[in-house]
Structures are given as C-alpha cells and as structure tokens.
Design a protein around this motif. Structure first.
Motif, PDB file in Angstrom:
ATOM      1  N   ALA A  41       0.892  -1.201   0.135  1.00 18.32           N
ATOM      2  CA  ALA A  41       0.134  -0.129   0.111  1.00 18.32           C
ATOM      3  C   ALA A  41       0.697   1.330  -0.145  1.00 18.32           C
ATOM      4  N   VAL A  42       1.856   1.165   0.860  1.00 15.96           N
ATOM      5  CA  VAL A  42       2.700   2.356   0.775  1.00 15.96           C
ATOM      6  C   VAL A  42       3.458   2.421  -0.412  1.00 15.96           C
ATOM      7  N   TRP A  43       3.993   1.503  -1.136  1.00 18.23           N
ATOM      8  CA  TRP A  43       4.806   1.599  -2.347  1.00 18.23           C
ATOM      9  C   TRP A  43       3.442   2.090  -3.473  1.00 18.23           C
ATOM     10  N   TRP A  44       2.416   1.627  -3.466  1.00 18.17           N
ATOM     11  CA  TRP A  44       1.254   2.318  -4.144  1.00 18.17           C
ATOM     12  C   TRP A  44       1.180   3.706  -4.077  1.00 18.17           C
ATOM     13  N   TYR A  45       1.075   4.254  -2.642  1.00 18.05           N
ATOM     14  CA  TYR A  45       0.839   5.573  -2.444  1.00 18.05           C
ATOM     15  C   TYR A  45       1.758   6.332  -2.941  1.00 18.05           C
ATOM     16  N   VAL A  46       3.397   6.131  -2.687  1.00 17.71           N
ATOM     17  CA  VAL A  46       4.326   6.842  -3.133  1.00 17.71           C
ATOM     18  C   VAL A  46       4.398   6.964  -4.648  1.00 17.71           C
TER      19      VAL A  46
END
Lengths: 277, 260
Positions: A41-46
């Motif tokens: 999710a963090v990857w996607w957000y970044v």
C-alpha cells in the motif's frame, strides 16, 4: 479466558463449527500477510501520489508491475530467463554435491582433513562474486561462467555442514553398526551418511540459497539470458517495471526452492525432527 | 563354544598434559566367563566396567594384557559379539524391523530367512504391532527391546550389555529385568548365548547372573567373583537373594571407604 470460551463453544455448535474453524484458520493465515499488504500500500501511495509523471518511471505502481509480469509471462520471455537461471542453478548444484563425499571423507579420516582443510579455509572466505572477473576470462560470457560462480556459492556451505554433520555422528551408532558386522563402506553409506543427512540437507538449503544469490550477480555482468540479465538489460532501457518483475521472480523462486526442500525432507526423513518445522 | 578370558587387562587413557593427566582405568583385570554363562560385571560408576566391555567388543584395545574369546585374540568388532548399548544406539532412520534386520543384511542372510528371523525376535521381545514404527515413536523400554532384538538377531556367540536398563524409570526397569529373565529361561539351551552384563545394580546382577564379578574403584581390579546358585525365576524377596545382596553390598561398601 478466551481459550476456555472456545473449548466450551465448540462441542455445542457441532457440525457447523467445521467451516467456521476453516475460515478462522484462513483469517489467521491472512493476518500474517498484514505487514506485506501495508508495504505494498505504501509503495502504491508513493508511486501514485508522491511521484509525478516524470519520476514515476523510477518506481512504477504495483498494478503496472503486475501488468508487466503478465506481458513478460505471455510473451514467454520471463519463462525463458527463469528456465536458463534454474538450469544453471541445477547444473552447478549437481557439481557442488561433490562436497558431500569430500565432506564425509574429511569428517571420517584425519589425514584427508589435514590436507584439504587449509585449502578450503583459504578459499572459503573469498566471496563467489570476487571470482566473477576471473570466471569471465576463463569461461567467457554464458552458462559455464555462471555455473562456476553458483558452484562456488553452493559448494562451501554443503561441505562445511557435511563435515560437521559427520563429526557429530554418535559414536555408539557407528559402534553398533560395527558389532553388527558392517564394514567401512557399509558404515559410511548406511550409517554415517544417513546420520549426517539432516545437517547435510541444511548445507544444501544454505548452499542453494547462496548459489541463487550468486547466480543473479553472475548474470548481471556475464550472461545473455537469465533473471539477472533480464534485470540489467531492462535497466538499460529504463523498464523499471521489468526490473521489479525480475527481482520479484528471484525472490519468489528462491523462497519456493527452500520450501520445496523442506517438504521433501519432511517426506523422506520423518525421523528427523530437527528439520520438521 | 564361546568362553571369554580376560588376562591381565589394563587400560590407560593417555592425557594431553597440563591438567589433563593420564588415567589408569583398569589394572591387571583377569577373569573368565564360561560358555553359555551369564556374567555380570558390577562396580561403581567410573570403575572402568564399560571400558572393559568395549574392549571385549573390540572397539578399543587394552593397553596391556589380552582378551580371548574361544582362545582367539579379540582385535576387532564382529557380529559374534554383539552389543546392547545403554543409550540403545538404534538407527533413527530405520523402522523397528529395519533396525533388527540390519545385522542380518550385513551377514547377507537371504531375504526370506531374514524376515523370519526378524519376526521371531520381534515376538521374543514382545514388539508385535510396532514393526513399522521409528525409534522416536517408541518409549525407552521399547527402544531397549529393539536394541536387544537387534543384537540377538545376528545370532552372536557372546551378547554384551552395557547398563541396558539404566536409562529406564524404576517401573520399566524391573519389568525389563523380569522380561530378560524370561528370555533367558525360555531360550533354547542349544542356542543359549554367553552373556556379559555391565551394571551398577546389585539386584539386577543377582536377578540375571550365574556369576557376578565385582570391580574395585578406579583403577578397576577384580575385587571378588561370586557364583549365584539361586534357582530361577528369582525374586528379590527370597532369603537367598537377600543374603547374597547383603554380601555384595558389603563388598562394594568396603570400596566407599578410601583405600590406603
């Protein structure tokens, strides 16, 4: 409090508890993937929210990587590279299995160990990667070069574990075999090898892992195919999605190899509890 | 025919200097065991009785003196002198059957015959139904049964036992001792083995033996040899048993006082 409540509830609910328990087990397993999901999710957000159009190429979002994986799979390219990498790993591993008889000899006969040990101790601290320049000069670009590097990564863990496994064989097991009429070869084959097997397998697991890591490094610089080559080749054309697909494949396959060994061990050595987990 | 003779057997374990001095474990041990006799070697822990047995098996060589079996010098292990170990020493990767069959395979006994011998020995030690189990699935007492069956299966001339029941709990131990007595009594006198048992249990020695050899503390020497003439099966409450037990206890108790 809770376990007690569970125990009381189960017999009462009878049959219906079965699918519920299955669901619970599934949920419990899914919970272990929590951190992984959060990281994705963090990857996607970044990728989607922090990076702009021009820099997004450095970290494509998860769905783009999935799409790339699908493309590479469908075109057969991923399979082609994976196949070449696995073939090299297998060939090198088979060669590295010579460490098993050598380790048994070293563990059984002092004279052999005295001669071989200094050589091994000199070679062992040299990382396989340090051999790559020489390896390329000796074997050129391609399979042999890669296999040589993987072999170096595999060989020493298998050897070291075999030697220590053989030395750890209980004296009375060997004595029992001797007083039951076994000769030297029967003792080595039927007793020492089997008794040391759990630790030899540990060596094989470590060796395959180190070999797999060495493989990718060897392919980065000295190959025309393979997952390492795929990563490096994709970098030159800035296809970071392909780079990540290659990396993920390496991770998943490395994990799968280790798991497969564990399952085989559990099947073939039910008596060895040390490795059952 | 399998008579055992120890003559002037000493064992010195060389030290490695600096605090690790050489240890004389046995000094000038001489005694004999007649064919088909059950002989117990009794002594304190550390008196070298296990060393004596391991030398008889051929695993270690005496520093001086000779061990003869049927007049032949013992210089290597052979199935003619099979051993039951205190820690069982079962092959953990083999089932009960396979463990018992191991020595027969080494002797190249044909498969059909092998199977029959294994079955016979499994019955002898009462392990029917456990043929396919692995050692880690068995209790201590059962493991020792397998170990005894494995040692008997090769049809040795001398059976050596190194504190075979020491690792078992009290209840199991007395049960196994009884069973051993039963096996001894029921065994065909034609095929009866010469047996050498190493133990620190006076009761066990009296219960099973024709003769008891008492060793001194380190360095072990023969302190006394006693014949046990009590009829079998023996019971710990028999007056003859108690009398002999007291005699041996006195002999061993002597040993507790420091020698001068």
């Amino acid at each position: 409090m809770r376990p007690g409540a569970h125990a009381a509830a189960h017999p009462a609910s009878g049959e219906r508890a079965q699918p519920l328990a299955g669901l619970q087990a599934l949920l419990r397993r899914a919970r272990r993937l929590g951190l992984l999901a959060a990281l994705i999710a963090v990857w996607w957000y970044v990728s989607e929210r922090v990076l702009d159009r021009s820099t997004r190429a450095l970290l494509p979002p998860p769905q783009a990587v999935l799409r790339a994986a699908w493309d590479l799979t469908r075109s057969g390219e991923l399979w082609h590279h994976l196949h070449d990498s696995l073939k090299r790993e297998l060939v090198a591993f088979l060669w590295a299995c010579t460490a098993i008889p050598l380790g048994i000899a070293m563990g059984s006969w002092k004279a052999v160990e005295e001669q071989v040990d200094p050589v091994i101790e000199m070679l062992r601290p040299v990382p396989p990667l340090a051999w790559i320049p020489l390896s390329i000069l000796w074997f050129g670009i391609g399979d042999t070069q890669n296999e040589f590097i993987i072999f170096l990564g595999c060989f020493f863990p298998i050897l070291v574990n075999t030697v220590s496994g053989v030395k750890g064989v209980e004296t009375n097991l060997v004595r029992a075999a001797r007083c039951l009429g076994a000769n030297v070869w029967q003792i080595l084959w039927r007793v020492v090898l089997r008794a040391a097997l759990p630790q030899i397998v540990t060596g094989v697991r470590v060796g395959l892992g180190v070999g797999w890591m060495a493989l990718v490094a060897a392919e980065l610089v000295g190959a025309n195919s393979g997952l390492g080559f795929l990563i490096n080749d994709s970098r030159t054309i800035l296809r970071t999605d392909y780079v990540i697909v290659g990396m993920a494949t390496i991770g998943v396959v490395g994990f799968a190899i280790d798991r497969a060994i564990r399952i085989v061990v559990r099947r073939l050595m039910p008596w060895s509890q040390a490795l059952a987990r | 025919m399998s008579a055992v003779a120890f003559s002037g057997v000493s064992k010195l374990f060389p030290g490695h200097g600096a605090g690790d001095e050489a240890v004389l474990a046995l000094r000038e041990v001489s005694f004999g065991v007649a064919d088909q006799e059950f002989c117990s070697i009794l002594g304190h822990s550390g008196c070298g009785k296990t060393t004596l047995l391991m030398m008889l098996a051929g695993f270690e060589a005496p520093s001086s003196g000779r061990i003869l079996v049927d007049g032949r010098l013992v210089d290597r292990p052979t199935w003619r002198r099979s051993v039951v170990f205190q820690d069982y020493a079962l092959f953990p990767w083999m089932t009960v059957e396979e463990n018992i069959a191991f020595g027969l395979e080494m002797k190249r006994v044909p498969r059909a015959e092998r199977r029959a011998i294994v079955r016979r020995n499994i019955e002898l030690v009462g392990l029917q139904g456990f043929e396919r189990r692995y050692p880690h699935q068995l209790s201590g007492g059962m493991k020792q049964r397998v170990s005894i069956a494995r040692a008997l299966a090769v049809d040795p001339e001398v059976l050596l036992m190194d504190e075979p029941f020491a690792a078992l709990d009290a209840q199991n131990r007395s049960h196994m001792q009884e069973e051993m007595g039963r096996i001894l009594a029921s065994a065909d006198p034609q095929v009866r083995k010469t047996m050498v048992l190493v133990t620190h249990s006076i009761e066990e020695a009296i219960l099973l033996s024709d003769r008891v050899v008492v060793l001194t503390r380190r360095p072990g020497r023969v302190k006394a040899e006693l014949r046990v003439e009590l009829p079998r099966p023996r019971h710990e409450s028999d007056s003859g048993f108690l009398e002999l037990k007291q005699r041996i206890r006195d002999l061993i108790h002597d040993e507790l006082e420091p020698e001068h």
